[in-house]
Design a protein around this motif. Structure first.
Motif, PDB file in Angstrom:
ATOM      1  N   THR A  15      -1.198  -4.368   8.363  1.00  0.00           N
ATOM      2  CA  THR A  15      -0.337  -5.007   8.537  1.00  0.00           C
ATOM      3  C   THR A  15       0.944  -3.985   7.797  1.00  0.00           C
ATOM      4  O   THR A  15       2.173  -3.834   7.769  1.00  0.00           O
ATOM      5  CB  THR A  15      -0.536  -6.574   8.264  1.00  0.00           C
ATOM      6  OG1 THR A  15      -0.626  -6.295   6.872  1.00  0.00           O
ATOM      7  CG2 THR A  15      -0.802  -7.455   9.024  1.00  0.00           C
ATOM      8  N   TRP A  16       0.280  -3.729   6.994  1.00  0.00           N
ATOM      9  CA  TRP A  16       1.171  -2.267   6.177  1.00  0.00           C
ATOM     10  C   TRP A  16       2.085  -3.162   5.358  1.00  0.00           C
ATOM     11  O   TRP A  16       3.098  -2.615   4.533  1.00  0.00           O
ATOM     12  CB  TRP A  16       1.169  -1.487   6.996  1.00  0.00           C
ATOM     13  CG  TRP A  16       0.388  -0.991   7.540  1.00  0.00           C
ATOM     14  CD1 TRP A  16       0.667  -0.172   9.047  1.00  0.00           C
ATOM     15  CD2 TRP A  16       0.050   0.384   7.208  1.00  0.00           C
ATOM     16  NE1 TRP A  16      -0.645  -0.052   9.215  1.00  0.00           N
ATOM     17  CE2 TRP A  16      -0.947   1.168   8.343  1.00  0.00           C
ATOM     18  CE3 TRP A  16      -0.690   0.646   5.906  1.00  0.00           C
ATOM     19  CZ2 TRP A  16      -2.322   1.492   7.775  1.00  0.00           C
ATOM     20  CZ3 TRP A  16      -1.866   1.840   5.996  1.00  0.00           C
ATOM     21  CH2 TRP A  16      -2.330   2.177   7.435  1.00  0.00           C
ATOM     22  N   ALA A  17       2.013  -4.078   4.297  1.00  0.00           N
ATOM     23  CA  ALA A  17       2.625  -5.046   4.042  1.00  0.00           C
ATOM     24  C   ALA A  17       1.941  -5.704   2.691  1.00  0.00           C
ATOM     25  O   ALA A  17       0.247  -6.371   2.376  1.00  0.00           O
ATOM     26  CB  ALA A  17       2.911  -6.424   4.615  1.00  0.00           C
ATOM     27  N   PRO A  18       2.824  -5.309   1.372  1.00  0.00           N
ATOM     28  CA  PRO A  18       1.789  -5.620  -0.004  1.00  0.00           C
ATOM     29  C   PRO A  18       1.897  -6.900   0.383  1.00  0.00           C
ATOM     30  O   PRO A  18       2.611  -7.801   0.680  1.00  0.00           O
ATOM     31  CB  PRO A  18       3.123  -5.216  -1.222  1.00  0.00           C
ATOM     32  CG  PRO A  18       4.107  -4.705  -0.366  1.00  0.00           C
ATOM     33  CD  PRO A  18       4.143  -4.880   1.215  1.00  0.00           C
ATOM     34  N   ASN A  19       0.803  -7.546  -0.118  1.00  0.00           N
ATOM     35  CA  ASN A  19       0.631  -8.956  -0.798  1.00  0.00           C
ATOM     36  C   ASN A  19      -0.170  -9.689  -1.485  1.00  0.00           C
ATOM     37  O   ASN A  19      -0.249 -10.299  -2.043  1.00  0.00           O
ATOM     38  CB  ASN A  19      -0.750  -9.635   0.224  1.00  0.00           C
ATOM     39  CG  ASN A  19      -1.754  -8.726   0.664  1.00  0.00           C
ATOM     40  OD1 ASN A  19      -2.019  -8.567   0.130  1.00  0.00           O
ATOM     41  ND2 ASN A  19      -1.791  -9.323   1.850  1.00  0.00           N
ATOM     42  N   THR A  20       0.057  -8.192  -2.535  1.00  0.00           N
ATOM     43  CA  THR A  20      -0.868  -8.520  -3.831  1.00  0.00           C
ATOM     44  C   THR A  20       0.031  -7.615  -5.069  1.00  0.00           C
ATOM     45  O   THR A  20       0.383  -6.817  -4.527  1.00  0.00           O
ATOM     46  CB  THR A  20      -2.134  -8.564  -4.773  1.00  0.00           C
ATOM     47  OG1 THR A  20      -2.317  -7.078  -3.499  1.00  0.00           O
ATOM     48  CG2 THR A  20      -3.030  -9.706  -3.137  1.00  0.00           C
ATOM     49  N   VAL A  21       0.172  -7.515  -6.142  1.00  0.00           N
ATOM     50  CA  VAL A  21       0.436  -7.458  -7.681  1.00  0.00           C
ATOM     51  C   VAL A  21      -0.770  -5.888  -7.824  1.00  0.00           C
ATOM     52  O   VAL A  21      -1.395  -6.670  -8.420  1.00  0.00           O
ATOM     53  CB  VAL A  21       1.120  -8.118  -8.626  1.00  0.00           C
ATOM     54  CG1 VAL A  21       1.998  -7.149  -9.510  1.00  0.00           C
ATOM     55  CG2 VAL A  21       2.302  -8.887  -7.831  1.00  0.00           C
ATOM     56  N   THR A  22      -0.511  -4.551  -7.391  1.00  0.00           N
ATOM     57  CA  THR A  22      -1.846  -3.860  -7.484  1.00  0.00           C
ATOM     58  C   THR A  22      -0.978  -2.545  -7.643  1.00  0.00           C
ATOM     59  O   THR A  22       0.020  -2.551  -7.744  1.00  0.00           O
ATOM     60  CB  THR A  22      -2.423  -3.622  -6.630  1.00  0.00           C
ATOM     61  OG1 THR A  22      -2.031  -3.390  -5.161  1.00  0.00           O
ATOM     62  CG2 THR A  22      -3.752  -5.318  -6.706  1.00  0.00           C
ATOM     63  N   CYS A  23      -1.708  -1.886  -8.271  1.00  0.00           N
ATOM     64  CA  CYS A  23      -1.502  -0.516  -8.977  1.00  0.00           C
ATOM     65  C   CYS A  23      -2.616   0.668  -8.214  1.00  0.00           C
ATOM     66  O   CYS A  23      -3.426   0.094  -9.145  1.00  0.00           O
ATOM     67  CB  CYS A  23      -1.032   0.091  -9.786  1.00  0.00           C
ATOM     68  SG  CYS A  23      -0.037   1.399 -10.804  1.00  0.00           S
ATOM     69  N   THR A  24      -2.461   1.137  -7.544  1.00  0.00           N
ATOM     70  CA  THR A  24      -3.527   2.447  -7.204  1.00  0.00           C
ATOM     71  C   THR A  24      -2.423   3.768  -7.431  1.00  0.00           C
ATOM     72  O   THR A  24      -1.409   3.903  -6.466  1.00  0.00           O
ATOM     73  CB  THR A  24      -5.162   2.005  -6.092  1.00  0.00           C
ATOM     74  OG1 THR A  24      -3.968   2.120  -4.669  1.00  0.00           O
ATOM     75  CG2 THR A  24      -5.236   0.766  -7.010  1.00  0.00           C
ATOM     76  N   GLY A  25      -3.662   4.597  -6.658  1.00  0.00           N
ATOM     77  CA  GLY A  25      -3.155   6.082  -6.390  1.00  0.00           C
ATOM     78  C   GLY A  25      -3.135   5.707  -5.283  1.00  0.00           C
ATOM     79  O   GLY A  25      -2.273   6.880  -4.365  1.00  0.00           O
TER      80      GLY A  25
END
Length: 135
Positions: A121-131
């Protein structure tokens, strides 16, 4: 990009106001040219339930005296302390930022949308941080 008729437009970075003007002008130009050819261009986030939605992502940097303030070759992953604090601020305020990054009901249709042919879906659905977090 991923869905039929979808593409990515990139331009060089500049100050925030000029970049925002370019973004608005680009959308107006594409719609105008499409209309001249009897076509319709849309920037709706999720116009078709079975196809990947459209989005707008931004690469953000902060420069001071000609130097990228988020860069530190000696820092972990090459990121400066200021860069990590900036990321922390985004994470801390992510819920509130949704009001800006998802301005319409259609924007929210991308979040947790059913998987499309591409499998994403290419839509963020969580609050995360990665490379390289693309979801």
């Amino acid at each position: 990009e991923d869905a039929n008729g979808q593409f990515e437009m990139n331009w060089n970075y500049d100050n925030a106001l000029l970049t925002a003007d370019r973004h608005v002008f680009f959308k107006y130009m594409v719609k105008s040219i499409a209309e001249q050819h009897g076509l319709r261009a849309t920037f709706m986030p999720k116009p078709f339930i079975n196809l990947t939605g459209s989005g707008c992502h931004a690469h953000v940097s902060l420069w001071s005296k000609g130097k990228n303030a988020f860069s530190d070759p000696k820092g972990e992953l090459g990121v400066s302390q200021l860069g990590y604090h900036f990321i922390g601020g985004l994470i801390h305020n992510a819920d509130a930022l949704c009001a800006l990054t998802n301005p319409t009901v259609n924007s929210y249709k991308r979040i947790n949308a059913p998987r499309t042919i591409s499998g994403a879906t290419w839509a963020p659905n969580t609050v995360t941080c990665t490379g390289n977090n693309r979801t």
